[in-house]
Design a protein around this motif. Structure first.
Motif, PDB file in Angstrom:
ATOM      1  N   LYS A  10       0.869  -1.186   0.000  1.00 34.78           N
ATOM      2  CA  LYS A  10       0.000   0.000   0.000  1.00 34.78           C
ATOM      3  C   LYS A  10       0.897   1.224   0.000  1.00 34.78           C
ATOM      4  O   LYS A  10       1.715   1.415   0.898  1.00 34.78           O
ATOM      5  CB  LYS A  10      -0.889  -0.022   1.235  1.00 34.78           C
ATOM      6  N   ARG A  13      -3.195   6.560   0.246  1.00 35.36           N
ATOM      7  CA  ARG A  13      -4.651   6.620   0.201  1.00 35.36           C
ATOM      8  C   ARG A  13      -5.028   8.059  -0.102  1.00 35.36           C
ATOM      9  O   ARG A  13      -4.484   8.990   0.492  1.00 35.36           O
ATOM     10  CB  ARG A  13      -5.259   6.210   1.530  1.00 35.36           C
ATOM     11  N   VAL A  50      -7.069   3.782  -2.992  1.00 30.43           N
ATOM     12  CA  VAL A  50      -5.773   3.384  -2.452  1.00 30.43           C
ATOM     13  C   VAL A  50      -4.891   2.961  -3.621  1.00 30.43           C
ATOM     14  O   VAL A  50      -5.348   2.267  -4.533  1.00 30.43           O
ATOM     15  CB  VAL A  50      -5.920   2.220  -1.453  1.00 30.43           C
TER      16      VAL A  50
END
Length: 114
Positions: A10, A13, A50
């Protein structure tokens, strides 16, 4: 959900889909593979997104995103009067161009459809 899935991490965001898509395109233009994960399953909901990148691209992608100014006030402080003049001139020219194009369409009364 974790910040690591197999070889994907990740990266960031974003509150709006458009912000995320713009940043994803910037990364893609720099040769980085990006996966987008919308935060809503409803199309057009614009609830955020994301960005995920592969292990091999994580450091480079983070470096690229870190170079993007996110503070609007700081960005305005960095801009000179010449930058503002160029922006307002471009906006003025675009408005005049659109108005001219709009008038030619309205004045063109050939009885046909557009």
């Amino acid at each position: 959900m974790t910040d690591h899935v197999d070889n994907w991490h990740k990266l960031a965001r974003f509150d709006t889909n458009m912000q995320g898509e713009l940043h994803a395109n910037l990364l893609r233009n720099n040769g980085i593979t990006v996966s987008l994960q919308p935060l809503s399953a409803i199309p057009g909901m614009n609830s955020g997104i994301v960005l995920w990148v592969e292990d091999t691209d994580l450091a480079e992608a983070q470096r690229i995103l870190d170079t993007i100014p996110t503070d609007g006030a700081a960005l305005l402080d960095e801009m000179s009067d010449a930058d503002f003049d160029a922006l307002s001139a471009n906006q003025s020219n675009a408005t005049q161009s659109n108005a001219t194009q709009g008038n030619s369409i309205i004045d063109d009364n050939n009885g046909g459809t557009l």
